[in-house]
Design a protein around this motif. Structure first.
Motif, PDB file in Angstrom:
ATOM      1  N   VAL A  73       3.468   1.268 -11.211  1.00  0.00           N
ATOM      2  CA  VAL A  73       3.443   1.313  -9.747  1.00  0.00           C
ATOM      3  C   VAL A  73       4.188   0.109  -9.177  1.00  0.00           C
ATOM      4  O   VAL A  73       4.123  -0.994  -9.725  1.00  0.00           O
ATOM      5  CB  VAL A  73       1.999   1.360  -9.177  1.00  0.00           C
ATOM      6  N   VAL A  74       4.898   0.367  -8.089  1.00  0.00           N
ATOM      7  CA  VAL A  74       5.480  -0.696  -7.274  1.00  0.00           C
ATOM      8  C   VAL A  74       4.806  -0.585  -5.924  1.00  0.00           C
ATOM      9  O   VAL A  74       4.926   0.439  -5.243  1.00  0.00           O
ATOM     10  CB  VAL A  74       7.008  -0.548  -7.133  1.00  0.00           C
ATOM     11  N   ILE A  75       4.060  -1.612  -5.552  1.00  0.00           N
ATOM     12  CA  ILE A  75       3.217  -1.534  -4.358  1.00  0.00           C
ATOM     13  C   ILE A  75       3.670  -2.562  -3.331  1.00  0.00           C
ATOM     14  O   ILE A  75       4.061  -3.675  -3.676  1.00  0.00           O
ATOM     15  CB  ILE A  75       1.730  -1.711  -4.750  1.00  0.00           C
ATOM     16  N   ALA A  76       3.640  -2.147  -2.070  1.00  0.00           N
ATOM     17  CA  ALA A  76       4.103  -3.012  -0.980  1.00  0.00           C
ATOM     18  C   ALA A  76       3.165  -2.914   0.196  1.00  0.00           C
ATOM     19  O   ALA A  76       2.430  -1.925   0.362  1.00  0.00           O
ATOM     20  CB  ALA A  76       5.514  -2.612  -0.553  1.00  0.00           C
ATOM     21  N   ASN A  77       3.196  -3.955   1.029  1.00  0.00           N
ATOM     22  CA  ASN A  77       2.505  -3.911   2.309  1.00  0.00           C
ATOM     23  C   ASN A  77       3.383  -4.566   3.363  1.00  0.00           C
ATOM     24  O   ASN A  77       4.492  -5.015   3.069  1.00  0.00           O
ATOM     25  CB  ASN A  77       1.118  -4.565   2.217  1.00  0.00           C
ATOM     26  N   SER A  78       2.892  -4.633   4.581  1.00  0.00           N
ATOM     27  CA  SER A  78       3.699  -5.170   5.674  1.00  0.00           C
ATOM     28  C   SER A  78       3.774  -6.691   5.653  1.00  0.00           C
ATOM     29  O   SER A  78       4.595  -7.285   6.356  1.00  0.00           O
ATOM     30  CB  SER A  78       3.130  -4.705   7.022  1.00  0.00           C
ATOM     31  N   ARG A  79       2.933  -7.327   4.829  1.00  0.00           N
ATOM     32  CA  ARG A  79       2.855  -8.789   4.840  1.00  0.00           C
ATOM     33  C   ARG A  79       3.716  -9.444   3.768  1.00  0.00           C
ATOM     34  O   ARG A  79       3.864 -10.649   3.753  1.00  0.00           O
ATOM     35  CB  ARG A  79       1.396  -9.236   4.685  1.00  0.00           C
ATOM     36  N   GLY A  80       4.249  -8.639   2.848  1.00  0.00           N
ATOM     37  CA  GLY A  80       5.144  -9.181   1.847  1.00  0.00           C
ATOM     38  C   GLY A  80       4.520  -9.284   0.464  1.00  0.00           C
ATOM     39  O   GLY A  80       3.290  -9.369   0.322  1.00  0.00           O
ATOM     40  N   PRO A  81       5.354  -9.269  -0.593  1.00  0.00           N
ATOM     41  CA  PRO A  81       4.856  -9.269  -1.975  1.00  0.00           C
ATOM     42  C   PRO A  81       3.967 -10.453  -2.314  1.00  0.00           C
ATOM     43  O   PRO A  81       3.061 -10.344  -3.148  1.00  0.00           O
ATOM     44  CB  PRO A  81       6.149  -9.301  -2.805  1.00  0.00           C
ATOM     45  N   GLN A  82       4.192 -11.589  -1.665  1.00  0.00           N
ATOM     46  CA  GLN A  82       3.425 -12.792  -1.996  1.00  0.00           C
ATOM     47  C   GLN A  82       1.946 -12.649  -1.666  1.00  0.00           C
ATOM     48  O   GLN A  82       1.123 -13.404  -2.187  1.00  0.00           O
ATOM     49  CB  GLN A  82       4.016 -14.014  -1.275  1.00  0.00           C
ATOM     50  N   THR A  83       1.591 -11.676  -0.820  1.00  0.00           N
ATOM     51  CA  THR A  83       0.185 -11.472  -0.451  1.00  0.00           C
ATOM     52  C   THR A  83      -0.545 -10.544  -1.411  1.00  0.00           C
ATOM     53  O   THR A  83      -1.733 -10.287  -1.233  1.00  0.00           O
ATOM     54  CB  THR A  83       0.078 -10.902   0.974  1.00  0.00           C
ATOM     55  N   LEU A  84       0.152 -10.037  -2.415  1.00  0.00           N
ATOM     56  CA  LEU A  84      -0.425  -9.043  -3.323  1.00  0.00           C
ATOM     57  C   LEU A  84      -0.754  -9.614  -4.692  1.00  0.00           C
ATOM     58  O   LEU A  84      -1.047  -8.868  -5.624  1.00  0.00           O
ATOM     59  CB  LEU A  84       0.542  -7.858  -3.473  1.00  0.00           C
ATOM     60  N   THR A  85      -0.724 -10.924  -4.832  1.00  0.00           N
ATOM     61  CA  THR A  85      -0.908 -11.553  -6.141  1.00  0.00           C
ATOM     62  C   THR A  85      -2.219 -11.150  -6.798  1.00  0.00           C
ATOM     63  O   THR A  85      -2.249 -10.752  -7.980  1.00  0.00           O
ATOM     64  CB  THR A  85      -0.844 -13.090  -6.002  1.00  0.00           C
ATOM     65  N   GLU A  86      -3.319 -11.218  -6.066  1.00  0.00           N
ATOM     66  CA  GLU A  86      -4.621 -10.899  -6.656  1.00  0.00           C
ATOM     67  C   GLU A  86      -4.695  -9.438  -7.073  1.00  0.00           C
ATOM     68  O   GLU A  86      -5.217  -9.116  -8.152  1.00  0.00           O
ATOM     69  CB  GLU A  86      -5.742 -11.238  -5.677  1.00  0.00           C
ATOM     70  N   LEU A  87      -4.193  -8.550  -6.226  1.00  0.00           N
ATOM     71  CA  LEU A  87      -4.237  -7.124  -6.559  1.00  0.00           C
ATOM     72  C   LEU A  87      -3.398  -6.841  -7.802  1.00  0.00           C
ATOM     73  O   LEU A  87      -3.830  -6.092  -8.697  1.00  0.00           O
ATOM     74  CB  LEU A  87      -3.731  -6.295  -5.379  1.00  0.00           C
ATOM     75  N   ILE A  88      -2.212  -7.431  -7.898  1.00  0.00           N
ATOM     76  CA  ILE A  88      -1.350  -7.191  -9.057  1.00  0.00           C
ATOM     77  C   ILE A  88      -1.990  -7.733 -10.325  1.00  0.00           C
ATOM     78  O   ILE A  88      -1.941  -7.099 -11.388  1.00  0.00           O
ATOM     79  CB  ILE A  88       0.041  -7.829  -8.825  1.00  0.00           C
ATOM     80  N   GLU A  89      -2.622  -8.886 -10.230  1.00  0.00           N
ATOM     81  CA  GLU A  89      -3.323  -9.432 -11.399  1.00  0.00           C
ATOM     82  C   GLU A  89      -4.444  -8.500 -11.841  1.00  0.00           C
ATOM     83  O   GLU A  89      -4.672  -8.300 -13.045  1.00  0.00           O
ATOM     84  CB  GLU A  89      -3.871 -10.819 -11.080  1.00  0.00           C
ATOM     85  N   GLU A  90      -5.151  -7.930 -10.872  1.00  0.00           N
ATOM     86  CA  GLU A  90      -6.230  -6.996 -11.213  1.00  0.00           C
ATOM     87  C   GLU A  90      -5.678  -5.720 -11.841  1.00  0.00           C
ATOM     88  O   GLU A  90      -6.239  -5.209 -12.817  1.00  0.00           O
ATOM     89  CB  GLU A  90      -7.010  -6.631  -9.942  1.00  0.00           C
ATOM     90  N   LEU A  91      -4.571  -5.203 -11.305  1.00  0.00           N
ATOM     91  CA  LEU A  91      -4.017  -3.939 -11.788  1.00  0.00           C
ATOM     92  C   LEU A  91      -3.373  -4.075 -13.166  1.00  0.00           C
ATOM     93  O   LEU A  91      -3.336  -3.117 -13.934  1.00  0.00           O
ATOM     94  CB  LEU A  91      -2.997  -3.395 -10.784  1.00  0.00           C
ATOM     95  N   GLY A  92      -2.834  -5.242 -13.462  1.00  0.00           N
ATOM     96  CA  GLY A  92      -2.273  -5.456 -14.793  1.00  0.00           C
ATOM     97  C   GLY A  92      -0.767  -5.289 -14.865  1.00  0.00           C
ATOM     98  O   GLY A  92      -0.076  -5.138 -13.847  1.00  0.00           O
ATOM     99  N   PRO A  93      -0.229  -5.307 -16.084  1.00  0.00           N
ATOM    100  CA  PRO A  93       1.223  -5.391 -16.270  1.00  0.00           C
ATOM    101  C   PRO A  93       2.011  -4.172 -15.802  1.00  0.00           C
ATOM    102  O   PRO A  93       3.241  -4.261 -15.667  1.00  0.00           O
ATOM    103  CB  PRO A  93       1.377  -5.592 -17.786  1.00  0.00           C
ATOM    104  N   ARG A  94       1.368  -3.054 -15.588  1.00  0.00           N
ATOM    105  CA  ARG A  94       2.095  -1.884 -15.091  1.00  0.00           C
ATOM    106  C   ARG A  94       2.338  -1.943 -13.585  1.00  0.00           C
ATOM    107  O   ARG A  94       3.042  -1.092 -13.044  1.00  0.00           O
ATOM    108  CB  ARG A  94       1.341  -0.593 -15.418  1.00  0.00           C
ATOM    109  N   ALA A  95       1.775  -2.921 -12.921  1.00  0.00           N
ATOM    110  CA  ALA A  95       1.903  -3.020 -11.462  1.00  0.00           C
ATOM    111  C   ALA A  95       2.859  -4.142 -11.084  1.00  0.00           C
ATOM    112  O   ALA A  95       2.853  -5.215 -11.687  1.00  0.00           O
ATOM    113  CB  ALA A  95       0.540  -3.273 -10.835  1.00  0.00           C
ATOM    114  N   THR A  96       3.664  -3.866 -10.069  1.00  0.00           N
ATOM    115  CA  THR A  96       4.608  -4.845  -9.544  1.00  0.00           C
ATOM    116  C   THR A  96       4.487  -4.870  -8.030  1.00  0.00           C
ATOM    117  O   THR A  96       4.403  -3.809  -7.391  1.00  0.00           O
ATOM    118  CB  THR A  96       6.055  -4.480  -9.919  1.00  0.00           C
ATOM    119  N   ALA A  97       4.487  -6.061  -7.454  1.00  0.00           N
ATOM    120  CA  ALA A  97       4.544  -6.195  -6.000  1.00  0.00           C
ATOM    121  C   ALA A  97       6.001  -6.156  -5.573  1.00  0.00           C
ATOM    122  O   ALA A  97       6.869  -6.739  -6.218  1.00  0.00           O
ATOM    123  CB  ALA A  97       3.899  -7.500  -5.565  1.00  0.00           C
TER     124      ALA A  97
END
Length: 238
Positions: free
Chosen positions: A27-51
């Motif tokens: 998964v490549v996941i985005a929000n309106s606030r920018g990739p830098q705000t997704l660090t915790e979620l990406i860490e939780e989701l694991g290596p298959r996830a990218t902000a």
């Protein structure tokens, strides 16, 4: 399918991301606030996830899950989702979106309006009628006897077939609810909205966000869609 783009990192987007990763989909996941705000979620989701940025998520893989406030659709980069399969999870909530005349009048369903705002996108309405915390609760492996069904609607038959295949891989059966014009059958206040997935149908509204779910087979969902009544959207207060 190897990659799913997700625009919107809220409850629905995050829940579907977890199912996708469990199914072996990046998964490549985005929000309106920018990739830098997704660090915790990406860490939780694991290596298959990218902000990523909205543009990166919108171009990732073959399909995009769109899970953002309705009026934010008009702020997406022009043409970003053209020719792409888009799973539209959107609902109309006037307290958040403001009053929208085309929806209050009943001239359009929410996803018909979204289609106007996103010309060329191959929209399929999905995942809008189920509470986010029920999504992981009800997902089941292929051929499990207690599979739950989700409704889908769209104007492009090939897009609906593709959407059904993806949703099946994520752990759900699907029921074709018809065209975008008929998608009101599983919008808020309809018969096929979120309470149908509750384990206890008598759960008070204020407790639904924590209440457990129970499987809903395709035949039951199909019957519910057929008897669903269209909500008077202009009277909606939430």
């Amino acid at each position: 399918m190897t990659t799913l783009g997700i625009i919107g990192s809220g409850n629905i987007g995050s829940a579907v991301a977890r199912l996708a990763i469990a199914a072996g989909i990046d998964v490549v996941i985005a929000n309106s606030r920018g990739p830098q705000t997704l660090t915790e979620l990406i860490e939780e989701l694991g290596p298959r996830a990218t902000a990523g940025t909205v543009e990166q998520a919108g171009r990732a893989g073959e399909t995009t899950l769109l899970s953002i406030p309705l009026t934010a659709y008009t702020q997406l980069p022009a043409g970003l989702l053209r020719d792409r399969l888009v799973l539209d999870t959107g609902n109309y909530y006037p307290y958040r979106d403001g009053r929208i005349a085309e929806l209050d009048s009943g001239d359009l369903t929410t996803t018909e309006l979204a289609q106007r705002w996103l010309p060329g996108a191959r929209l399929v309405k999905a995942f809008n009628n189920i509470l986010a915390h029920h999504i992981p609760q009800l997902a089941r492996p292929d051929a499990a006897p207690d599979r739950t069904a989700l409704p889908i609607a769209g104007d492009d038959p090939a897009a609906k077939t593709q959407a059904a295949q993806l949703i099946h891989r994520l752990g759900y059966d699907t029921v074709d609810a018809g065209s975008l014009a008929e998608s009101w059958r599983f919008e808020p206040e309809s018969g096929a909205y979120t309470p149908i997935y509750l384990a206890d149908s008598n759960t008070a509204p204020q407790n639904m966000l924590q209440a457990p779910a129970a499987p809903l087979p395709a035949d039951t969902l199909r019957a519910t869609l057929q008897t669903s009544k269209r909500a008077k959207v202009a009277e909606r207060t939430f």
